[in-house]
Design an enzyme around this catalytic site. Structure first.
Site, PDB file in Angstrom:
ATOM      1  N   ARG A   1       0.799  -1.226   0.000  1.00 20.80           N
ATOM      2  CA  ARG A   1       0.000   0.000   0.000  1.00 20.80           C
ATOM      3  C   ARG A   1       0.829   1.272   0.000  1.00 20.80           C
ATOM      4  O   ARG A   1       0.370   2.308  -0.494  1.00 20.80           O
ATOM      5  CB  ARG A   1      -0.944   0.008   1.211  1.00 20.80           C
ATOM      6  CG  ARG A   1      -2.037  -1.048   1.116  1.00 20.80           C
ATOM      7  CD  ARG A   1      -3.093  -0.838   2.166  1.00 20.80           C
ATOM      8  NE  ARG A   1      -4.157  -1.829   2.047  1.00 20.80           N
ATOM      9  CZ  ARG A   1      -5.246  -1.837   2.807  1.00 20.80           C
ATOM     10  NH1 ARG A   1      -5.414  -0.913   3.725  1.00 20.80           N
ATOM     11  NH2 ARG A   1      -6.169  -2.773   2.635  1.00 20.80           N
TER      12      ARG A   1
ATOM     13  N   ASP B   1     -15.683  10.307   7.718  1.00 22.92           N
ATOM     14  CA  ASP B   1     -14.589   9.368   7.466  1.00 22.92           C
ATOM     15  C   ASP B   1     -13.270  10.067   7.725  1.00 22.92           C
ATOM     16  O   ASP B   1     -13.181  11.306   7.619  1.00 22.92           O
ATOM     17  CB  ASP B   1     -14.627   8.836   6.036  1.00 22.92           C
ATOM     18  CG  ASP B   1     -13.831   7.531   5.890  1.00 22.92           C
ATOM     19  OD1 ASP B   1     -14.444   6.452   6.014  1.00 22.92           O
ATOM     20  OD2 ASP B   1     -12.612   7.604   5.680  1.00 22.92           O
TER      21      ASP B   1
END
Length: 288
Positions: free
Chosen positions: A32, A141
């Protein structure tokens, strides 16, 4: 990436996002964060971690946190929490709030918007019962990137195929090229905000319904306890908290308790004294 660098990254992510990264997830770090290195012109993960240590580039810090945060979601995910909202939670909230005619819903860790939009569709279907009501969906979020995507309400063909009934795709979406965009009327129902669950969310106010699903699993026990205690403070009396199937409040907080009839549904725990008062007459009746 050396062991020392990996430990530094684990501490950084824990402090910034609550993510408890275990040693076996080292492969995930490399997969990632390598694209983040390329984006910022850094040769290796060691250089990226070096930049984090300097603490002078908030863009790099934000990119690392967002890259390591899981944003897996889809429409009507796990189905049961949404059937429960339609059949039980919403009718009870409407009865409870009949005098003030106001309903507030919070989707924490809303990712790219499929969860709050699923609720918006259910509310739209229930529109006749909500005439004259003030209905608010707040969706938050940690990642600013996914919030921007959610605001647009644009989804690929693959994304709208995951959990969305075809009749509602036709009813609530418009095809734009190879993507589908949810109706503006539904987009306007959701107020998107950037929020880190590790920080105070008291300013959001209280909610009748809180969806905080599939995010606590990434936290360690002390962080879970802290977040759950603060969620309880934001839950209105009689309100409903929904967690993911692999999440629970048991052993983490005494302010919330599971609903005995519905898995994944939680509410304020009954005070011990009050529970005893309620239980006493039942014992007497049973002995008659």
């Amino acid at each position: 990436m050396t062991e020392f660098e990996f430990e530094y990254l684990r501490t950084f992510l824990k402090q910034r996002s609550g993510l408890a990264l275990t040693a076996e997830k080292r492969y995930l770090v490399e997969s990632r964060l390598t694209p983040v290195c390329r984006r910022f012109g850094l040769a290796a993960l060691g250089d990226l971690i070096g930049a984090l240590k300097l603490g002078q580039d908030s863009a790099i810090e934000r990119a690392v946190v967002e890259a390591m945060t899981t944003n897996e979601t889809f429409f009507f995910r796990d189905r049961i929490p949404f059937d429960l909202f339609r059949d039980t939670i919403l009718p009870e909230a409407l009865a409870r709030n009949a005098s003030k005619r106001r309903l507030r819903i919070w989707c924490a860790a809303a990712s790219t918007g499929q969860e709050p939009y699923s609720l918006a569709m259910l509310l739209q279907e229930a529109a006749p019962r909500l005439a004259g009501w003030q209905v608010e969906i707040v969706a938050t979020d940690l990642s600013t990137e996914v919030i921007e995507k959610a605001k647009l309400g644009l989804y690929s063909h693959f994304e709208v195929q995951r959990g969305l009934p075809v009749q509602w795709l036709i009813k609530y979406f418009t095809q734009i090229g190879e993507q589908w965009q949810i109706a503006q009327s539904l987009r306007s129902m959701v107020d998107y905000r950037q929020l880190n669950l590790l920080h105070s969310f008291a300013s959001l106010g209280q909610f009748d319904v809180i969806y905080c699903r599939n995010v606590l699993i990434y936290f360690d026990a002390p962080t879970k306890s802290d977040v759950l205690a603060r969620l309880a403070a934001q839950l209105a009396p009689g309100g409903a908290l929904l967690l993911g199937a692999a999440e629970t409040v048991i052993g983490l907080t005494d302010r919330l308790s599971p609903n005995p009839k519905h898995r994944g549904l939680y509410g304020h725990a009954e005070p011990v004294g009050r529970a005893s008062e309620m239980a006493a007459p039942l014992r007497v009746a049973a002995g008659v």
